[in-house]
Design a protein around this motif. Sequence first.
Motif, PDB file in Angstrom:
ATOM      1  N   LYS A   1       8.577  10.936   3.134  1.00 33.29           N
ATOM      2  CA  LYS A   1       8.450  10.714   1.698  1.00 33.29           C
ATOM      3  C   LYS A   1       7.432   9.588   1.497  1.00 33.29           C
ATOM      4  CE  LYS A   1      13.246  12.019   0.720  1.00 33.29           C
ATOM      5  NZ  LYS A   1      14.548  11.566   0.162  1.00 33.29           N
ATOM      6  N   LYS A   2       7.044   9.369   0.267  1.00 31.59           N
ATOM      7  CA  LYS A   2       6.117   8.271  -0.015  1.00 31.59           C
ATOM      8  C   LYS A   2       6.787   6.952   0.359  1.00 31.59           C
ATOM      9  CE  LYS A   2       3.248  10.310  -3.623  1.00 31.59           C
ATOM     10  NZ  LYS A   2       2.753  10.205  -5.019  1.00 31.59           N
ATOM     11  N   PHE A   3       6.006   6.068   0.940  1.00 34.47           N
ATOM     12  CA  PHE A   3       6.515   4.757   1.305  1.00 34.47           C
ATOM     13  C   PHE A   3       5.442   3.717   1.009  1.00 34.47           C
ATOM     14  CE2 PHE A   3       4.611   6.608   5.156  1.00 34.47           C
ATOM     15  CZ  PHE A   3       3.685   5.633   5.498  1.00 34.47           C
ATOM     16  N   TYR A   4       5.840   2.472   1.066  1.00 33.78           N
ATOM     17  CA  TYR A   4       4.896   1.375   0.843  1.00 33.78           C
ATOM     18  C   TYR A   4       4.749   0.560   2.122  1.00 33.78           C
ATOM     19  CZ  TYR A   4       4.660   2.135  -4.185  1.00 33.78           C
ATOM     20  OH  TYR A   4       4.437   2.674  -5.422  1.00 33.78           O
ATOM     21  N   ARG A   5       3.531   0.453   2.586  1.00 40.01           N
ATOM     22  CA  ARG A   5       3.261  -0.418   3.732  1.00 40.01           C
ATOM     23  C   ARG A   5       3.524  -1.860   3.303  1.00 40.01           C
ATOM     24  NH1 ARG A   5       0.375   2.106   7.832  1.00 40.01           N
ATOM     25  NH2 ARG A   5      -0.244   4.244   7.341  1.00 40.01           N
ATOM     26  N   ARG A   6       4.208  -2.588   4.151  1.00 40.19           N
ATOM     27  CA  ARG A   6       4.658  -3.932   3.810  1.00 40.19           C
ATOM     28  C   ARG A   6       4.239  -4.929   4.883  1.00 40.19           C
ATOM     29  NH1 ARG A   6      10.834  -2.047   2.840  1.00 40.19           N
ATOM     30  NH2 ARG A   6      11.224  -4.203   2.266  1.00 40.19           N
ATOM     31  N   ILE A   7       4.740  -6.140   4.777  1.00 41.51           N
ATOM     32  CA  ILE A   7       4.512  -7.165   5.794  1.00 41.51           C
ATOM     33  C   ILE A   7       5.842  -7.501   6.445  1.00 41.51           C
ATOM     34  CG2 ILE A   7       3.799  -9.547   6.246  1.00 41.51           C
ATOM     35  CD1 ILE A   7       1.830  -9.327   3.957  1.00 41.51           C
ATOM     36  N   LEU A   8       5.869  -7.382   7.763  1.00 41.32           N
ATOM     37  CA  LEU A   8       7.036  -7.777   8.551  1.00 41.32           C
ATOM     38  C   LEU A   8       6.937  -9.275   8.833  1.00 41.32           C
ATOM     39  CD1 LEU A   8       8.311  -6.041  11.817  1.00 41.32           C
ATOM     40  CD2 LEU A   8       7.955  -8.508  11.706  1.00 41.32           C
TER      41      LEU A   8
ATOM     42  N   PHE B   1       0.845  -1.202   0.000  1.00 41.46           N
ATOM     43  CA  PHE B   1       0.000   0.000   0.000  1.00 41.46           C
ATOM     44  C   PHE B   1       0.879   1.250   0.000  1.00 41.46           C
ATOM     45  CE2 PHE B   1      -2.380  -3.251   2.370  1.00 41.46           C
ATOM     46  CZ  PHE B   1      -3.558  -3.305   1.627  1.00 41.46           C
ATOM     47  N   GLU B   2       0.700   2.124  -0.997  1.00 39.60           N
ATOM     48  CA  GLU B   2       1.457   3.381  -1.032  1.00 39.60           C
ATOM     49  C   GLU B   2       0.828   4.387  -0.068  1.00 39.60           C
ATOM     50  OE1 GLU B   2       3.152   5.459  -4.777  1.00 39.60           O
ATOM     51  OE2 GLU B   2       1.329   6.593  -4.271  1.00 39.60           O
ATOM     52  N   ASP B   3       1.677   5.088   0.668  1.00 39.25           N
ATOM     53  CA  ASP B   3       1.175   6.064   1.635  1.00 39.25           C
ATOM     54  C   ASP B   3       2.290   7.045   1.971  1.00 39.25           C
ATOM     55  OD1 ASP B   3      -0.613   7.302   3.354  1.00 39.25           O
ATOM     56  OD2 ASP B   3      -1.016   5.526   4.561  1.00 39.25           O
ATOM     57  N   TYR B   4       1.984   8.070   2.738  1.00 41.19           N
ATOM     58  CA  TYR B   4       2.990   8.968   3.303  1.00 41.19           C
ATOM     59  C   TYR B   4       2.356   9.711   4.457  1.00 41.19           C
ATOM     60  CZ  TYR B   4       0.689  12.525   0.323  1.00 41.19           C
ATOM     61  OH  TYR B   4      -0.227  13.345  -0.284  1.00 41.19           O
ATOM     62  N   ASP B   5       3.185  10.257   5.349  1.00 43.90           N
ATOM     63  CA  ASP B   5       2.700  10.941   6.540  1.00 43.90           C
ATOM     64  C   ASP B   5       2.672  12.452   6.326  1.00 43.90           C
ATOM     65  OD1 ASP B   5       2.288   8.651   8.097  1.00 43.90           O
ATOM     66  OD2 ASP B   5       4.405   8.566   8.648  1.00 43.90           O
ATOM     67  N   GLN B   6       1.605  13.074   6.800  1.00 44.67           N
ATOM     68  CA  GLN B   6       1.456  14.518   6.680  1.00 44.67           C
ATOM     69  C   GLN B   6       1.478  15.184   8.051  1.00 44.67           C
ATOM     70  OE1 GLN B   6      -2.000  14.291   3.462  1.00 44.67           O
ATOM     71  NE2 GLN B   6      -0.938  16.252   3.398  1.00 44.67           N
ATOM     72  N   VAL B   7       1.820  16.463   8.060  1.00 48.91           N
ATOM     73  CA  VAL B   7       1.835  17.264   9.277  1.00 48.91           C
ATOM     74  C   VAL B   7       0.619  18.195   9.226  1.00 48.91           C
ATOM     75  CG1 VAL B   7       3.098  18.962  10.649  1.00 48.91           C
ATOM     76  CG2 VAL B   7       4.340  17.140   9.450  1.00 48.91           C
ATOM     77  N   VAL B   8      -0.190  18.105  10.269  1.00 48.05           N
ATOM     78  CA  VAL B   8      -1.461  18.835  10.298  1.00 48.05           C
ATOM     79  C   VAL B   8      -1.499  19.769  11.506  1.00 48.05           C
ATOM     80  CG1 VAL B   8      -3.978  18.601  10.251  1.00 48.05           C
ATOM     81  CG2 VAL B   8      -2.547  16.774   9.322  1.00 48.05           C
ATOM     82  N   SER B   9      -2.042  20.960  11.302  1.00 52.53           N
ATOM     83  CA  SER B   9      -2.265  21.907  12.397  1.00 52.53           C
ATOM     84  C   SER B   9      -3.598  22.599  12.146  1.00 52.53           C
ATOM     85  CB  SER B   9      -1.126  22.940  12.479  1.00 52.53           C
ATOM     86  OG  SER B   9      -1.073  23.716  11.289  1.00 52.53           O
ATOM     87  N   SER B  10      -3.992  23.491  13.051  1.00 53.63           N
ATOM     88  CA  SER B  10      -5.217  24.251  12.830  1.00 53.63           C
ATOM     89  C   SER B  10      -4.958  25.324  11.781  1.00 53.63           C
ATOM     90  CB  SER B  10      -5.676  24.911  14.136  1.00 53.63           C
ATOM     91  OG  SER B  10      -4.737  25.896  14.542  1.00 53.63           O
ATOM     92  N   VAL B  11      -5.999  25.784  11.137  1.00 51.82           N
ATOM     93  CA  VAL B  11      -5.861  26.858  10.147  1.00 51.82           C
ATOM     94  C   VAL B  11      -5.299  28.108  10.821  1.00 51.82           C
ATOM     95  CG1 VAL B  11      -7.160  28.416   8.648  1.00 51.82           C
ATOM     96  CG2 VAL B  11      -7.686  25.986   8.636  1.00 51.82           C
TER      97      VAL B  11
END
Length: 259
Positions: free
Chosen positions: A219-226, A119-129
Motif C-alpha cells: 500500500k502507499k507508505f511514507y518514507r521516514r527517518i529512523l 516522501f510518499e511511495d509504494y512498491d510495484q510488482v514488475v514482469s516482462s510483457v
Amino acid sequence: MVTKSLQYFLLLLVLFRCDELRSEHDIAGNNKQAIQVYIAHQKAPYVTDLARKQGLYFDLVRQLNRYSKNYRFKLVYMPRKRLNRNLREGSLDGVVLGVIPAWFKDKAQTKYLWTQGIFEDYDQVVSSVKLAFEYHSPDSLAGNTIVGVTGYYYYGVDELVYQQKINRVDVENEHRLLEMIILERVNIGIIGHATLMSILADNKSWAEQLYLSKNTFSKKFYRRILVPKYYPGLLRDLNPLIMSVTNSREWQKVLQAYY
C-alpha cells in the motif's frame, strides 16, 4: 567637512564590525550539533548523483540545515549490511533517511524511534510483457525467480525465499533489476514506484517491455527517518523541523522539479 582621518577611522570601524559579525556567525554554526544522516540506497529520484550530491535526499538535507538552529545535517551513504550491523550493535552515530518500519522488522515501532512521513511511495510488482504476471499476495510468487536489490528486505517474500518456495536473485540497483526482467533472466521484480517512474523517464522504450501488475506489492507508505532510541531529544526536534520544511513553498518547488 569630514577629514580623511575620520573617514579612515569610520572605515576601520565598519570593517571591525563586519569581522565581529562574521565571527559570531561562525561561532553559531560551530555550536550546532553535527548529525550524520545515513542512506543505504542510491536510487532516483532520491539520489541521482552521489558524487555531485544531487537528488531529493540531498535537497531535503539542505532544507533541514536551512531551517535548523541546533543541528548541522550531513548525508552519508552506508551499505545496508553495515548499517544493519551498526544498528544491531547500537553504534550508529546518526539517523537513517528514507526508510519505513517494516524494512527493519519494526512494524510495532518498538525497536527504533520514527519521525513523521516525508516522501510518499509504494512498491510495484514488475514482469516482462510476455509473462504479464498479476500479483495477489506473496504466496502467488511461489515457484518464480524474483529479482531484488542486495541488502533489501521484502516483507512476506524473504520468508518464502527462506522456505525455498521462491528463488531470489540480487542485483546492485533498480536499473539493473529492470534490465534483468527485460532480458528475461528472471521472472518478476519488486521496485518502488517513484524510482520506477524516474528510470522509465530516462529509458522510455523500456515501458513497452515491462508489465506492471494491477495489484501493487505494498500500500502507499511514507518514507521516514529512523532514529536510534539513544537520540530521543533529536526525534522531538526533527518532527517540527520536517514539518517546517515540507510545508514551505521552497520545498514544493523542489518536488515539482522531480515529479
